[in-house]
Design a protein around this motif. Structure first.
Motif, PDB file in Angstrom:
ATOM      1  N   ASN A 268      28.245  45.462  31.544  1.00 44.49           N
ATOM      2  CA  ASN A 268      28.946  44.403  32.271  1.00 44.49           C
ATOM      3  C   ASN A 268      28.233  43.056  32.165  1.00 44.49           C
TER       4      ASN A 268
ATOM      5  N   SER B 156      31.674  36.077  35.649  1.00 49.97           N
ATOM      6  CA  SER B 156      30.759  36.648  36.623  1.00 49.97           C
ATOM      7  C   SER B 156      30.678  38.153  36.409  1.00 49.97           C
TER       8      SER B 156
ATOM      9  N   ASN C 232      30.387  40.210  38.726  1.00 52.06           N
ATOM     10  CA  ASN C 232      31.230  40.754  39.789  1.00 52.06           C
ATOM     11  C   ASN C 232      32.692  40.782  39.366  1.00 52.06           C
ATOM     12  N   THR C 233      33.121  39.790  38.619  1.00 49.93           N
ATOM     13  CA  THR C 233      34.496  39.761  38.126  1.00 49.93           C
ATOM     14  C   THR C 233      34.749  40.918  37.186  1.00 49.93           C
TER      15      THR C 233
ATOM     16  N   SER D  70      33.140  43.772  37.066  1.00 49.16           N
ATOM     17  CA  SER D  70      33.125  45.006  37.859  1.00 49.16           C
ATOM     18  C   SER D  70      34.431  45.189  38.610  1.00 49.16           C
ATOM     19  N   LYS D  71      34.936  44.113  39.163  1.00 49.85           N
ATOM     20  CA  LYS D  71      36.199  44.180  39.905  1.00 49.85           C
ATOM     21  C   LYS D  71      37.353  44.561  38.976  1.00 49.85           C
ATOM     22  N   TRP D  72      37.407  43.962  37.802  1.00 42.37           N
ATOM     23  CA  TRP D  72      38.463  44.306  36.828  1.00 42.37           C
ATOM     24  C   TRP D  72      38.394  45.768  36.455  1.00 42.37           C
ATOM     25  N   LYS D  73      37.186  46.270  36.217  1.00 41.14           N
ATOM     26  CA  LYS D  73      37.043  47.670  35.838  1.00 41.14           C
ATOM     27  C   LYS D  73      37.470  48.581  36.977  1.00 41.14           C
ATOM     28  N   ARG D  74      37.134  48.205  38.197  1.00 45.60           N
ATOM     29  CA  ARG D  74      37.491  49.003  39.357  1.00 45.60           C
ATOM     30  C   ARG D  74      39.009  49.020  39.541  1.00 45.60           C
ATOM     31  N   ILE D  75      39.660  47.887  39.342  1.00 48.84           N
ATOM     32  CA  ILE D  75      41.112  47.784  39.544  1.00 48.84           C
ATOM     33  C   ILE D  75      41.883  48.427  38.408  1.00 48.84           C
TER      34      ILE D  75
END
Length: 110
Positions: free
Chosen positions: A87, A97, A99-100, A102-107
């Motif tokens: 990441n 970012s 965090n961005t 990670s958020k995309w992967k989570r969603i």
């Protein structure tokens, strides 16, 4: 009564946007992006390369408010898989970012 024609919102027409921008603001870079603008449609990587050519000053302020559609997010995540990046490396490559990412992967990848 006149019939109203509905049009589908397929996203921004990057070819037209860049063509108009280059004609108005920086006609000297027209030759540099000619190959990209001659394509039928622009991919995410094409758009990023054109941005790099036009706004080469390296200022992160210009890239502060970016937005991506689902197709672009999937293309970025596929790039990560193809090139076996973590990441942090992906975020640095696309100037995002962590965090961005990670958020995309989570969603999108659950």
């Amino acid at each position: 009564m006149a019939k109203q024609v509905q049009t589908l919102n397929t996203g921004p027409n990057y070819k037209q946007i860049y063509h108009d921008f280059i004609a108005a603001k920086c006609p000297d870079k027209k030759e540099s992006v000619k190959a990209f603008l001659s394509k039928d449609s622009l991919s995410l990587s094409d758009v990023l390369k054109i941005n790099q050519i036009i706004f080469f000053d390296g200022s992160s302020e210009n890239q502060k408010f970016k937005s991506y559609d689902k197709q672009a997010i999937f293309e970025i995540l596929q790039y990560q898989k193809k090139h076996q990046l973590n990441n942090r490396q992906l975020a640095a490559h696309f100037k995002l970012s962590r965090n961005t990412v990670s958020k995309w992967k989570r969603i999108f990848l659950i």
